[in-house]
Scaffold this motif. Structure first.
Motif, PDB file in Angstrom:
ATOM      1  N   GLN A 184      -9.201  -6.214   0.379  1.00 37.51           N
ATOM      2  CA  GLN A 184     -10.016  -5.657   1.167  1.00 37.51           C
ATOM      3  C   GLN A 184      -9.229  -5.247   1.882  1.00 37.51           C
ATOM      4  OE1 GLN A 184     -13.305  -9.197   2.041  1.00 37.51           O
ATOM      5  NE2 GLN A 184     -14.230  -8.891   0.230  1.00 37.51           N
ATOM      6  N   MET A 219     -10.285  -1.113 -11.390  1.00 31.39           N
ATOM      7  CA  MET A 219      -9.485  -0.229 -10.093  1.00 31.39           C
ATOM      8  C   MET A 219      -9.550   0.568 -10.315  1.00 31.39           C
ATOM      9  SD  MET A 219      -8.924  -3.819  -6.756  1.00 31.39           S
ATOM     10  CE  MET A 219      -9.294  -1.791  -5.688  1.00 31.39           C
ATOM     11  N   GLY A 259     -11.567   2.884   3.482  1.00 28.36           N
ATOM     12  CA  GLY A 259     -12.824   2.347   2.792  1.00 28.36           C
ATOM     13  C   GLY A 259     -13.666   0.793   3.829  1.00 28.36           C
ATOM     14  N   ARG A 299      -3.028   5.393  -3.678  1.00 27.85           N
ATOM     15  CA  ARG A 299      -3.477   6.094  -3.218  1.00 27.85           C
ATOM     16  C   ARG A 299      -3.335   7.453  -3.970  1.00 27.85           C
ATOM     17  NH1 ARG A 299      -5.918   8.177   2.259  1.00 27.85           N
ATOM     18  NH2 ARG A 299      -6.537  10.875   0.485  1.00 27.85           N
ATOM     19  N   VAL A 327     -13.305   5.818  -1.850  1.00 29.80           N
ATOM     20  CA  VAL A 327     -12.307   4.109  -1.918  1.00 29.80           C
ATOM     21  C   VAL A 327     -12.832   3.761  -2.966  1.00 29.80           C
ATOM     22  CG1 VAL A 327     -10.710   2.819  -0.533  1.00 29.80           C
ATOM     23  CG2 VAL A 327     -11.291   4.720   0.433  1.00 29.80           C
ATOM     24  N   TYR A 373       0.817  -1.519   0.050  1.00 32.40           N
ATOM     25  CA  TYR A 373      -0.010  -0.143  -0.224  1.00 32.40           C
ATOM     26  C   TYR A 373       1.169   1.308  -0.091  1.00 32.40           C
ATOM     27  CZ  TYR A 373      -3.710   3.630   1.700  1.00 32.40           C
ATOM     28  OH  TYR A 373      -4.305   4.751   1.728  1.00 32.40           O
ATOM     29  N   TYR A 407      -7.665   5.343  -6.991  1.00 34.30           N
ATOM     30  CA  TYR A 407      -7.242   4.638  -6.251  1.00 34.30           C
ATOM     31  C   TYR A 407      -6.591   3.297  -7.399  1.00 34.30           C
ATOM     32  CZ  TYR A 407      -8.388   5.867  -1.274  1.00 34.30           C
ATOM     33  OH  TYR A 407      -7.793   6.779  -0.284  1.00 34.30           O
ATOM     34  N   GLY A 411      -5.539  -0.381  -7.957  1.00 30.67           N
ATOM     35  CA  GLY A 411      -5.349  -1.888  -8.194  1.00 30.67           C
ATOM     36  C   GLY A 411      -4.034  -2.487  -8.188  1.00 30.67           C
ATOM     37  N   LEU A 414      -2.438  -1.532  -3.579  1.00 34.67           N
ATOM     38  CA  LEU A 414      -3.137  -0.755  -3.888  1.00 34.67           C
ATOM     39  C   LEU A 414      -2.406   1.283  -3.988  1.00 34.67           C
ATOM     40  CD1 LEU A 414      -6.484   0.110  -3.929  1.00 34.67           C
ATOM     41  CD2 LEU A 414      -6.492   0.303  -1.426  1.00 34.67           C
ATOM     42  N   LEU A 429      -7.748  -1.791   1.495  1.00 33.45           N
ATOM     43  CA  LEU A 429      -9.362  -0.838   1.510  1.00 33.45           C
ATOM     44  C   LEU A 429      -9.051  -0.455   2.573  1.00 33.45           C
ATOM     45  CD1 LEU A 429     -10.539  -2.305  -2.317  1.00 33.45           C
ATOM     46  CD2 LEU A 429      -9.495  -0.263  -1.689  1.00 33.45           C
ATOM     47  N   ILE A 454     -14.241  -3.318  -4.339  1.00 25.53           N
ATOM     48  CA  ILE A 454     -12.857  -4.329  -4.967  1.00 25.53           C
ATOM     49  C   ILE A 454     -13.540  -4.803  -6.569  1.00 25.53           C
ATOM     50  CG2 ILE A 454     -14.144  -6.434  -3.803  1.00 25.53           C
ATOM     51  CD1 ILE A 454     -11.063  -6.844  -3.024  1.00 25.53           C
TER      52      ILE A 454
END
Length: 141
Positions: free
Chosen positions: A133, A68, A141, A111, A118, A42, A93, A95, A109, A136, A121
């Motif tokens: 998940q 995503m 989120g 940002r 957010v 992340y 965002y 993915g 992920l 997120l 998925i």
């Protein structure tokens, strides 16, 4: 002298002075013992920054999770065992996954900036869904 100062000032203004390049390693196992991971998984970066995905260990790639991405953002696909650098100009965002190891949970992920919401998925297989998940949730989120 005045012309030289103007040229130098113009060069500085044309160069994105604050843009950074972040590194993400593709690993078989991290220090905590988790298998098939991106490190870090992340990231929070600024618009204009880029991320270089480094195949620290073999048989990995980095590519976007197409459902995503912020609206209008372009997807990317890195080749297996090759480094890829992606620029992120649009806030939102993003993915990403290692296609060969997505089902084993190798997802991440990013940002960019300060997006309002957010995303939900994306379509991920196996453990990739569970890890996304968690990412997120980390993103708020």
């Amino acid at each position: 002298m005045r012309l030289t100062a103007t040229l130098v000032l113009g060069l500085f203004m044309a160069t994105p002075a604050l843009a950074e390049t972040h590194l993400v390693q593709m690993l078989n196992r991290d220090a905590a013992g988790d298998m098939m991971v991106f490190e870090p998984a992340y990231l929070e970066i600024a618009p204009g920054d880029s991320v270089t995905f480094v195949p620290t260990e073999r048989s990995h790639n980095a590519e976007s999770v197409d459902d995503m991405l912020p609206e209008g953002a372009e997807s990317w696909v890195g080749k297996r065992d090759e480094e890829i650098t992606v620029s992120f100009d649009q806030p939102g965002y993003y993915g990403f996954k290692c296609k060969p190891h997505e089902a084993m949970g190798m997802v991440g992920l990013i940002r960019v900036g300060d997006p309002d919401t957010v995303p939900g998925i994306g379509k991920l297989r196996g453990k990739g869904n569970d890890r996304m998940q968690a990412l997120l949730a980390q993103a708020g989120g």
